[in-house]
Design a protein around this motif. Structure first.
Motif, short mmCIF file in Angstrom:
data_model
loop_
_atom_site.label_atom_id
_atom_site.label_comp_id
_atom_site.label_asym_id
_atom_site.label_seq_id
_atom_site.Cartn_x
_atom_site.Cartn_y
_atom_site.Cartn_z
N VAL A 1 -6.35 1.03 8.04
CA VAL A 1 -5.26 1.38 7.14
C VAL A 1 -4.10 0.42 7.40
N ASP A 2 -3.70 -0.32 6.38
CA ASP A 2 -2.57 -1.25 6.49
C ASP A 2 -1.61 -0.99 5.34
N LYS A 3 -0.35 -1.31 5.58
CA LYS A 3 0.67 -1.19 4.54
C LYS A 3 1.42 -2.49 4.42
N GLY A 4 1.99 -2.74 3.26
CA GLY A 4 2.76 -3.95 3.07
C GLY A 4 3.50 -3.94 1.75
N LEU A 5 4.33 -4.94 1.60
CA LEU A 5 5.05 -5.14 0.34
C LEU A 5 4.44 -6.35 -0.34
N GLU A 6 4.07 -6.22 -1.59
CA GLU A 6 3.37 -7.30 -2.28
C GLU A 6 4.00 -7.60 -3.63
N TRP A 7 4.19 -8.90 -3.87
CA TRP A 7 4.70 -9.37 -5.15
C TRP A 7 3.54 -9.97 -5.94
N ALA A 8 3.34 -9.49 -7.16
CA ALA A 8 2.29 -10.01 -8.05
C ALA A 8 2.96 -10.81 -9.15
#
Length: 301
Positions: free
Chosen positions: A63-70
């Motif tokens: 389980v990982d979390k992050g902030l992602e810009w598409a």
């Protein structure tokens, strides 16, 4: 009477064309709904093991979390390209990681299907096979191929989703730790939701050997949620892309030339003891000539 029939057929054709264009517009909107800034949670767990080895150990739940810009890179009638960027570290001084890219092509007929051991087999499908469908082509962080498949976007009961099953290399979280299988059979579902979108996966870990039937080693569930947040939270990623987009446009042009050869593709794992992404991520590899030479050095003749 003939005039009435001709008029009716013309009206029907016009109506079908209008419906087809309306459907295509819905497809395009759904794909572009995956752009923007997201809080992402990556969830993967092995569900069933079919190994006959009593010492077999399943992969650990991840389980990982992050902030992602598409980032929307291309927006054409028959092609939409989205580059994903991870924004990690301290919010006041984040680090940007160029992540995966997804290209969506309407009624595409040319495919590179993963066959194991860093080999992609070129396939050409008929126009009838892909009528009304969108191909999702997914690329590695260095824009080399990963996996692709063609299916129809479905818009029903307030839902918009796309489903496909295709072969792929081992994911990054696995290939540095596992060598007991060499193909991932990916069951992908991408669905637009009221909070953003979800990437729902039902995967099989496959042992593929020439001249033998595929053997499924284990099954895996993946469930990645993309929760939309204000675009301003991904400002650092947006700034990084503005500063680096020209370099990566050169990289894509070279790969487009390689893919345009329309023949099977086998890639080296390392050159000079380094994988391709480490070469391309280096600041000194920025000019088109250097980029072209670097990528070509990984293409086996």
């Amino acid at each position: 009477m003939k005039q009435i029939v001709a008029f009716s057929l013309a009206f029907l054709a016009l109506s079908l064309s209008g419906n087809s264009q309306e459907k295509k517009q819905k497809d395009q909107n759904a794909i572009k709904d995956m752009c923007g800034c997201y809080e992402v949670t990556f969830n993967f767990t092995e569900t069933f093991s079919f190994s006959e080895d009593s010492l077999y150990k399943p992969s650990k739940t991840k389980v990982d979390k992050g902030l992602e810009w598409a980032q929307l890179v291309e927006d054409e009638d028959n092609k939409i390209s989205i580059q994903h960027l991870l924004q990690v570290g301290r919010p006041d001084s984040p680090h940007i990681v160029k992540h995966w890219r997804q290209d969506w092509l309407f009624e595409n007929t040319d495919f590179y299907m993963y066959n194991g051991d860093n080999e992609w087999v070129f396939e050409n499908k008929s126009k009838a096979d892909v009528k009304g469908q969108w191909t999702q082509k997914v690329y590695q962080v260095d824009d080399s191929p990963r996996y692709e498949g063609s299916s129809t976007w479905v818009h029903v009961d307030g839902k918009s989703y796309w489903e496909n099953t295709t072969t792929a290399p081992l994911p990054r979280r696995e290939y540095t730790k596992r060598s007991d299988y060499n193909v991932t059979l990916r069951g992908n579902r991408q669905e637009i939701t009221d909070y953003g979108w979800v990437h729902d996966q039902d995967n099989a870990k496959v042992i593929r050997e020439k001249g033998k039937e595929d053997v499924v080693l284990a099954n895996e569930k993946g469930y990645n949620t993309y929760v939309k947040v204000d675009d301003s939270r991904c400002q650092a990623a947006q700034d990084w892309w503005k500063a680096n987009q020209e370099k990566w446009a050169k990289v894509r042009r070279k790969w487009d030339e390689v893919y345009g050869r329309d023949k099977d593709l086998v890639l080296e794992t390392k050159v000079d003891n380094k994988p391709l992404y480490k070469h391309l991520f280096a600041d000194e590899v920025s000019e088109e000539k250097e980029i072209n030479i670097t990528i070509e050095s990984f293409v086996k003749k």
